[in-house]
Design a protein around this motif. Sequence first.
Motif, short mmCIF file in Angstrom:
data_model
loop_
_atom_site.label_atom_id
_atom_site.label_comp_id
_atom_site.label_asym_id
_atom_site.label_seq_id
_atom_site.Cartn_x
_atom_site.Cartn_y
_atom_site.Cartn_z
N UNK A 1 0.83 -1.21 0.00
CA UNK A 1 0.00 0.00 0.00
C UNK A 1 0.87 1.26 0.00
N UNK A 2 1.93 1.25 0.76
CA UNK A 2 2.82 2.40 0.89
C UNK A 2 4.25 1.86 0.92
N UNK A 3 4.88 1.73 -0.27
CA UNK A 3 6.20 1.11 -0.35
C UNK A 3 7.23 1.77 0.57
N UNK A 4 8.05 0.94 1.20
CA UNK A 4 9.13 1.43 2.05
C UNK A 4 8.72 1.76 3.47
N UNK A 5 7.49 1.49 3.84
CA UNK A 5 7.03 1.81 5.20
C UNK A 5 7.73 0.92 6.23
N UNK A 6 7.81 -0.36 5.96
CA UNK A 6 8.44 -1.30 6.89
C UNK A 6 9.69 -1.87 6.24
N UNK A 7 10.81 -1.73 6.92
CA UNK A 7 12.05 -2.34 6.46
C UNK A 7 11.95 -3.83 6.77
N UNK B 1 0.88 5.22 8.07
CA UNK B 1 0.35 5.46 6.72
C UNK B 1 -1.07 5.99 6.73
N UNK B 2 -1.65 6.17 7.92
CA UNK B 2 -2.97 6.79 8.01
C UNK B 2 -4.09 5.89 8.48
N UNK B 3 -3.78 4.70 8.93
CA UNK B 3 -4.81 3.79 9.45
C UNK B 3 -5.18 4.25 10.86
N UNK B 4 -6.47 4.26 11.16
CA UNK B 4 -6.94 4.62 12.49
C UNK B 4 -6.70 3.43 13.41
N UNK B 5 -5.75 3.58 14.34
CA UNK B 5 -5.40 2.48 15.24
C UNK B 5 -5.72 2.82 16.69
N UNK B 6 -6.67 3.69 16.92
CA UNK B 6 -7.04 4.08 18.27
C UNK B 6 -7.51 2.84 19.05
N UNK C 1 -6.19 2.61 1.55
CA UNK C 1 -5.08 3.55 1.38
C UNK C 1 -4.26 3.17 0.14
N UNK C 2 -4.01 1.88 -0.03
CA UNK C 2 -3.26 1.43 -1.20
C UNK C 2 -3.97 1.74 -2.50
N UNK C 3 -5.28 1.57 -2.53
CA UNK C 3 -6.04 1.86 -3.74
C UNK C 3 -6.11 3.36 -4.02
#
Length: 124
Positions: free
Chosen positions: A9-15, A43-48, A73-75
Amino acid sequence: MLAKLINIAEPGTIDERALNKGKLNSFNIGENQTLVVHSAAAIGVNTTNIGPEDLSAGTPHIVLGILWQVIRIGLFNKINLKECPGLSALLQDGEELKDLLALSPEVCREGERLREVERGVERG
């Protein structure tokens, strides 16, 4: 699995080197899930009120909620003028391309729907 999806969804977020692999104990699994929750939030996910223990427990509505948000988010990241040149048709009188580029993908998508409805009403 979620770590790979977040990176799609968001390349490079996690090594990938930060993930524990191989034979995992409960501590390693918890570290991976903590990394996933923090990366999802980045990346913008609501994790409350969502923690790694929710992923470990496999709480269906929480896991599916995170999964759905990551996919969304990826789409939406693929909605741009390069990938979807038809978006320029959404410009109305007096608007410039830079105005459209300043909008978030969610707003562009909603605007597209609203303008299609307006066009349908105008036609008839």
